[in-house]
Design a protein around this motif. Structure first.
Motif, mmCIF file in Angstrom:
data_model
loop_
_atom_site.group_PDB
_atom_site.id
_atom_site.type_symbol
_atom_site.label_atom_id
_atom_site.label_comp_id
_atom_site.label_asym_id
_atom_site.label_seq_id
_atom_site.Cartn_x
_atom_site.Cartn_y
_atom_site.Cartn_z
ATOM 1 N N ARG A 54 1.090 -0.979 0.260
ATOM 2 C CA ARG A 54 0.014 0.006 -0.312
ATOM 3 C C ARG A 54 0.848 1.131 -0.116
ATOM 4 O O ARG A 54 1.728 1.065 1.028
ATOM 5 N N THR A 55 0.284 2.520 -0.897
ATOM 6 C CA THR A 55 1.137 3.407 -0.556
ATOM 7 C C THR A 55 -0.198 4.614 -1.006
ATOM 8 O O THR A 55 -1.218 4.610 -1.017
ATOM 9 N N GLU A 56 0.323 5.461 -0.621
ATOM 10 C CA GLU A 56 -0.664 7.038 -0.522
ATOM 11 C C GLU A 56 0.349 8.170 -0.639
ATOM 12 O O GLU A 56 0.965 8.492 -0.571
ATOM 13 N N PRO A 67 -7.683 27.170 -10.313
ATOM 14 C CA PRO A 67 -7.059 27.304 -8.998
ATOM 15 C C PRO A 67 -6.735 26.234 -8.103
ATOM 16 O O PRO A 67 -7.439 25.166 -8.512
ATOM 17 N N PRO A 68 -5.521 26.280 -8.026
ATOM 18 C CA PRO A 68 -5.139 24.802 -6.667
ATOM 19 C C PRO A 68 -6.391 23.689 -6.576
ATOM 20 O O PRO A 68 -7.106 23.741 -6.007
ATOM 21 N N ILE A 69 -6.221 22.201 -6.368
ATOM 22 C CA ILE A 69 -6.976 21.288 -6.200
ATOM 23 C C ILE A 69 -6.461 20.551 -5.464
ATOM 24 O O ILE A 69 -4.943 19.670 -5.725
ATOM 25 N N GLN A 70 -6.930 19.917 -4.306
ATOM 26 C CA GLN A 70 -5.703 18.930 -4.229
ATOM 27 C C GLN A 70 -6.593 17.621 -4.167
ATOM 28 O O GLN A 70 -7.344 17.475 -4.869
ATOM 29 N N VAL A 71 -5.618 16.600 -3.889
ATOM 30 C CA VAL A 71 -5.102 15.354 -4.451
ATOM 31 C C VAL A 71 -5.152 14.327 -3.241
ATOM 32 O O VAL A 71 -4.010 14.369 -2.868
ATOM 33 N N THR A 72 -5.448 12.934 -3.288
ATOM 34 C CA THR A 72 -4.891 12.084 -2.910
ATOM 35 C C THR A 72 -5.411 10.948 -4.016
ATOM 36 O O THR A 72 -6.181 10.220 -4.593
ATOM 37 N N VAL A 73 -4.218 9.636 -3.442
ATOM 38 C CA VAL A 73 -3.801 8.838 -4.032
ATOM 39 C C VAL A 73 -3.916 7.525 -3.213
ATOM 40 O O VAL A 73 -3.192 7.271 -2.723
ATOM 41 N N ARG A 74 -5.152 6.714 -3.134
ATOM 42 C CA ARG A 74 -4.836 5.722 -2.727
ATOM 43 C C ARG A 74 -4.311 3.893 -3.728
ATOM 44 O O ARG A 74 -5.435 4.269 -4.543
#
Length: 183
Positions: A54-56, A67-74
């Motif tokens: 697993r990585t995040e 505008p900048p956008i927050q990104v999360t990748v699991r």
């Protein structure tokens, strides 16, 4: 008649100048991060090892005129007996609904890997140089992508810089920190 032609030529020149200025302004809107991580001979980034388990990733996506956008990748990766990494990802981008994508990556040579990505058009090529991995592919829609992942000295985290281009201009840049998750 000569005055009208002169005025039209002047308007045309002004329009061309304004268009060039607009393009230069846009190309500067999505800049690369400074400073980029350093390439080092060690630790060597082996994508099959780093992305197994697993990585995040957490980062910020900057798109041109947005505008900048927050990104999360699991991510969850499994290497099969043939040495093929299957990496399943859930991508959370701002307020959009989560989307799924998957990679398949295999080693071709000492520093060369090839594979596929579910939202890419055509093959994925990966070149490793020490702690740096360069991933190149084309997104659906024909946008070329260059992605650089730099493995940190701890071997458990990495810095990801992904650049999307169109007509030679950077139209989006993702800066992301990726960490391995203990299981």
């Amino acid at each position: 008649m000569a005055q009208v032609a002169t005025k039209l030529a002047a308007c045309h020149l002004l329009l061309v100048f304004a268009l060039c200025l607009f393009i230069l302004t846009l190309s500067g809107c999505v800049s690369l991060p400074r400073p980029l991580p350093a390439t080092a001979s060690s630790p060597v980034l082996d994508p099959l090892l780093f992305f197994a388990g697993r990585t995040e990733g957490r980062g910020e996506l900057r798109k041109i005129l947005s505008p900048p956008i927050q990104v999360t990748v699991r991510s969850h990766g499994v290497v099969d007996e043939e040495g093929i990494l299957t990496l399943k990802q859930e991508v959370l981008e701002g307020e959009k609904p989560p989307r799924k994508r998957s990679w398949q990556i295999h080693r071709v040579d000492r520093n060369l890997y090839r594979g596929s990505l579910s939202d890419a058009k055509g093959p994925v090529t990966i070149l490793v140089d020490g702690n740096r991995m360069h991933i190149a592919f084309t997104m659906e829609g024909g946008f070329p992508v260059d992605q650089y992942i730099f493995l940190a000295a701890d071997g458990q985290s990495a810095r990801n810089i992904l650049v999307v281009s169109k007509l030679g201009m950077r139209v989006a840049v993702l800066e992301e920190d990726i960490v391995k998750i203990s299981e």
